[in-house]
Design a protein around this motif. Structure first.
Motif, PDB file in Angstrom:
ATOM      1  N   GLY A  66      19.059  -0.305 -38.834  1.00 12.90           N
ATOM      2  CA  GLY A  66      18.092  -1.354 -38.597  1.00 12.90           C
ATOM      3  C   GLY A  66      16.718  -0.872 -38.171  1.00 12.90           C
ATOM      4  N   MET A  67      16.546   0.462 -38.086  1.00 16.98           N
ATOM      5  CA  MET A  67      15.273   1.004 -37.637  1.00 16.98           C
ATOM      6  C   MET A  67      14.357   1.299 -38.816  1.00 16.98           C
ATOM      7  N   LEU A  68      13.067   1.356 -38.513  1.00 16.69           N
ATOM      8  CA  LEU A  68      12.080   1.721 -39.520  1.00 16.69           C
ATOM      9  C   LEU A  68      12.163   3.224 -39.773  1.00 16.69           C
ATOM     10  N   GLY A  69      12.072   3.644 -41.031  1.00 18.34           N
ATOM     11  CA  GLY A  69      12.170   5.069 -41.341  1.00 18.34           C
ATOM     12  C   GLY A  69      11.579   5.392 -42.690  1.00 18.34           C
ATOM     13  N   TRP A  70      11.789   6.622 -43.110  1.00 22.39           N
ATOM     14  CA  TRP A  70      11.257   7.115 -44.376  1.00 22.39           C
ATOM     15  C   TRP A  70      12.319   7.049 -45.456  1.00 22.39           C
ATOM     16  N   PRO A  71      11.956   6.694 -46.677  1.00 24.93           N
ATOM     17  CA  PRO A  71      12.925   6.812 -47.770  1.00 24.93           C
ATOM     18  C   PRO A  71      13.404   8.264 -47.846  1.00 24.93           C
ATOM     19  N   GLY A  72      14.669   8.427 -48.148  1.00 23.32           N
ATOM     20  CA  GLY A  72      15.189   9.789 -48.213  1.00 23.32           C
ATOM     21  C   GLY A  72      16.604   9.834 -48.714  1.00 23.32           C
ATOM     22  N   SER A  73      17.181  10.998 -48.623  1.00 24.53           N
ATOM     23  CA  SER A  73      18.537  11.234 -49.104  1.00 24.53           C
ATOM     24  C   SER A  73      19.547  10.904 -48.025  1.00 24.53           C
ATOM     25  N   ASP A  74      20.825  10.896 -48.436  1.00 26.92           N
ATOM     26  CA  ASP A  74      21.900  10.886 -47.449  1.00 26.92           C
ATOM     27  C   ASP A  74      21.885  12.216 -46.705  1.00 26.92           C
ATOM     28  N   TRP A  75      22.553  12.257 -45.567  1.00 24.32           N
ATOM     29  CA  TRP A  75      22.650  13.483 -44.788  1.00 24.32           C
ATOM     30  C   TRP A  75      24.007  14.123 -45.086  1.00 24.32           C
ATOM     31  N   ALA A  76      23.986  15.321 -45.646  1.00 23.85           N
ATOM     32  CA  ALA A  76      25.216  15.941 -46.140  1.00 23.85           C
ATOM     33  C   ALA A  76      25.340  17.377 -45.637  1.00 23.85           C
ATOM     34  N   ASP A  77      26.503  17.963 -45.906  1.00 25.10           N
ATOM     35  CA  ASP A  77      26.759  19.330 -45.457  1.00 25.10           C
ATOM     36  C   ASP A  77      25.893  20.346 -46.196  1.00 25.10           C
ATOM     37  N   ALA A  78      25.503  20.031 -47.422  1.00 28.92           N
ATOM     38  CA  ALA A  78      24.673  20.930 -48.220  1.00 28.92           C
ATOM     39  C   ALA A  78      23.358  20.237 -48.556  1.00 28.92           C
ATOM     40  N   PRO A  79      22.270  20.988 -48.765  1.00 26.63           N
ATOM     41  CA  PRO A  79      20.994  20.368 -49.137  1.00 26.63           C
ATOM     42  C   PRO A  79      21.145  19.498 -50.378  1.00 26.63           C
ATOM     43  N   PRO A  80      20.641  18.264 -50.358  1.00 27.85           N
ATOM     44  CA  PRO A  80      20.820  17.337 -51.485  1.00 27.85           C
ATOM     45  C   PRO A  80      19.832  17.599 -52.616  1.00 27.85           C
ATOM     46  N   GLU A  81      20.117  16.988 -53.749  1.00 28.77           N
ATOM     47  CA  GLU A  81      19.192  17.055 -54.879  1.00 28.77           C
ATOM     48  C   GLU A  81      18.028  16.089 -54.630  1.00 28.77           C
ATOM     49  N   PRO A  82      16.809  16.468 -55.055  1.00 31.82           N
ATOM     50  CA  PRO A  82      15.661  15.571 -54.854  1.00 31.82           C
ATOM     51  C   PRO A  82      15.839  14.242 -55.583  1.00 31.82           C
ATOM     52  N   ALA A  83      15.386  13.163 -54.951  1.00 34.21           N
ATOM     53  CA  ALA A  83      15.400  11.822 -55.559  1.00 34.21           C
ATOM     54  C   ALA A  83      14.236  11.039 -54.970  1.00 34.21           C
ATOM     55  N   PRO A  84      13.013  11.322 -55.408  1.00 35.24           N
ATOM     56  CA  PRO A  84      11.829  10.692 -54.825  1.00 35.24           C
ATOM     57  C   PRO A  84      11.854   9.175 -54.979  1.00 35.24           C
ATOM     58  N   PRO A  85      11.283   8.451 -54.020  1.00 36.70           N
ATOM     59  CA  PRO A  85      11.264   6.988 -54.087  1.00 36.70           C
ATOM     60  C   PRO A  85      10.143   6.435 -54.962  1.00 36.70           C
ATOM     61  N   ALA A  86       9.225   7.288 -55.402  1.00 34.68           N
ATOM     62  CA  ALA A  86       8.109   6.835 -56.241  1.00 34.68           C
ATOM     63  C   ALA A  86       7.614   8.023 -57.054  1.00 34.68           C
ATOM     64  N   GLU A  87       7.030   7.712 -58.220  1.00 35.83           N
ATOM     65  CA  GLU A  87       6.474   8.772 -59.049  1.00 35.83           C
ATOM     66  C   GLU A  87       5.183   9.289 -58.416  1.00 35.83           C
ATOM     67  N   ALA A  88       5.157  10.593 -58.131  1.00 32.40           N
ATOM     68  CA  ALA A  88       3.994  11.198 -57.493  1.00 32.40           C
ATOM     69  C   ALA A  88       4.187  12.706 -57.499  1.00 32.40           C
ATOM     70  N   GLU A  89       3.173  13.421 -57.099  1.00 29.26           N
ATOM     71  CA  GLU A  89       3.270  14.874 -56.961  1.00 29.26           C
ATOM     72  C   GLU A  89       3.752  15.189 -55.542  1.00 29.26           C
ATOM     73  N   TRP A  90       5.050  15.092 -55.362  1.00 25.86           N
ATOM     74  CA  TRP A  90       5.636  15.382 -54.055  1.00 25.86           C
ATOM     75  C   TRP A  90       5.618  16.894 -53.833  1.00 25.86           C
ATOM     76  N   ARG A  91       5.209  17.278 -52.647  1.00 25.10           N
ATOM     77  CA  ARG A  91       5.177  18.715 -52.370  1.00 25.10           C
ATOM     78  C   ARG A  91       5.843  19.016 -51.036  1.00 25.10           C
ATOM     79  N   GLU A  92       6.351  20.222 -50.954  1.00 18.89           N
ATOM     80  CA  GLU A  92       7.030  20.653 -49.736  1.00 18.89           C
ATOM     81  C   GLU A  92       6.010  20.953 -48.644  1.00 18.89           C
ATOM     82  N   THR A  93       6.378  20.648 -47.426  1.00 18.25           N
ATOM     83  CA  THR A  93       5.520  20.991 -46.286  1.00 18.25           C
ATOM     84  C   THR A  93       5.882  22.356 -45.710  1.00 18.25           C
ATOM     85  N   GLY A  94       7.106  22.813 -46.016  1.00 19.69           N
ATOM     86  CA  GLY A  94       7.558  24.074 -45.448  1.00 19.69           C
ATOM     87  C   GLY A  94       8.021  23.959 -44.005  1.00 19.69           C
ATOM     88  N   VAL A  95       8.075  22.736 -43.498  1.00 20.30           N
ATOM     89  CA  VAL A  95       8.507  22.502 -42.111  1.00 20.30           C
ATOM     90  C   VAL A  95       9.652  21.496 -42.117  1.00 20.30           C
TER      91      VAL A  95
END
Length: 356
Positions: A270-299
């Motif tokens: 019920g809280m406000l948050g960012w679109p994102g993936s499920d939280w899993a044991d292994a890093p998930p595959e990217p699934a952006p919520p909108a078409e754009a040039e998404w880039r990594e922050t490295g953090v």
């Protein structure tokens, strides 16, 4: 249950009267309390609200939230009439967000079905949403002066030392509660309950307890045997697993951010948050919520929940005014409306976008 009496002496059991006399002199001043000896009881609404907020949270953390809530929603009827999103935003940063959802459910039952009146017994209180045995006992004792044992972490520690209970937690909880029930007096049980909690918070602390000024120093078996630093015996620690996820922080040209409300069930429900993936044991595959040039922050946004560590990869993008996301909605953002984890994501994203 027993009546209060005089001071404890060597060889005697703990005396509730000695604790009450100590509490009369040393009670903490807290915004949800009335002082010892006051002519009226604390308001059930304020006691209930404070006890829900204090679950798995510290008094210093709760004080500003309690004062903000009671200023904005001074009665249970006012809270019941509030918008869900407003209450969840006001709760942001306090953690364990299922409590906020149950807070609203309970307020609406009390304001609607019960005419604004809380039940005056532990049994009646337990019928309300989000109220378990501890909270029911605390509200019944403090607001209605019912002789109910109130056993939080502070009280467990006091009982473990008073009776030198050497069984590890959580197995020792049953004996701790039984001992607490035996000591609860019929005279002033609400003050007594708060007194034991204050004793644990200020004197019988987890480390370096101040045994020399404790009103129960004489009957304390752990002090007599020199085992107070070893009580209570903790449960063996289990290693926490690490989960991974992705958070997409997109900002539109007008400064609005792409956000979504998380499902009611689950962590941060019920809280406000960012679109994102499920939280899993292994890093998930990217699934952006909108078409754009998404880039990594490295953090990574790192956060620890009760049962696991979380590492969120933060991806950022600048989105055009005409963007039509598959998930989420654009809105202005006050970071204070976000839970702690999502604030960490915002800080990382805002820093990355400033450097573009």
């Amino acid at each position: 249950m027993r009546d209060g009496g005089g001071a404890s002496g060597p060889g005697e059991g703990p005396d509730p009267g000695a604790l009450l006399a100590w509490y009369d002199r040393h009670a903490r001043a807290l915004p949800w309390r009335v002082p010892p000896g006051a002519a009226h009881r604390a308001e059930p609404y304020r006691v209930w609200l404070s006890e829900i907020m204090l679950q798995q949270t510290t008094v210093p953390a709760v004080k500003p939230y309690f004062e903000a809530f009671t200023t904005r929603w001074p009665t249970v009827e006012a809270l019941a009439a509030a918008q869900d999103a407003e209450v969840m935003a006001a709760w942001a940063g306090l953690g364990y967000y299922a409590r906020a959802r149950n807070l609203l459910k309970c307020a609406r039952v009390v304001a609607g079905e019960r005419g604004g009146r809380f039940p005056d017994s532990a049994e009646g209180l337990r019928e309300l949403p989000g109220i378990g045995p501890y909270t029911a006992g605390a509200v019944a004792a403090i607001a209605f002066d019912r002789p109910e044992p109130v056993v939080d972490g502070n009280v467990e520690r006091v009982m473990a030392r008073l009776y030198d209970i050497d069984e590890p937690l959580p197995g020792a909880k049953a004996e701790m509660k039984a001992r607490a029930a035996e000591l609860t007096p019929r005279a002033r049980p609400g003050d007594y309950a708060q007194g034991v909690m204050d004793l644990g918070a200020t004197i019988c602390t987890p480390r370096s307890p101040a045994c020399g000024i404790c009103p129960w120093r004489e009957p304390c078996l752990a002090r007599a045997r020199g085992t107070q630093a070893e009580r209570p015996v903790p449960a063996p620690k289990k290693a926490k697993p690490t989960r991974h996820g992705i958070a997409y922080a997109g900002r539109r040209e007008d400064g609005a951010w792409l956000l979504e409300t998380r499902p009611d069930k689950g962590l941060l429900g019920g809280m406000l948050g960012w679109p994102g993936s499920d939280w899993a044991d292994a890093p998930p595959e990217p699934a952006p919520p909108a078409e754009a040039e998404w880039r990594e922050t490295g953090v990574e946004a790192r956060h620890t929940f009760t049962h696991f560590h979380l590492r969120l990869e933060v991806l950022v993008a600048e989105l055009p005014m005409g963007a039509e996301p598959a998930r989420g909605r654009f809105q202005p953002l006050n970071p204070k409306d976000l839970p702690t984890l999502m604030r960490k994501v915002h800080a990382i994203a805002a820093a990355a976008l400033r450097h573009d």
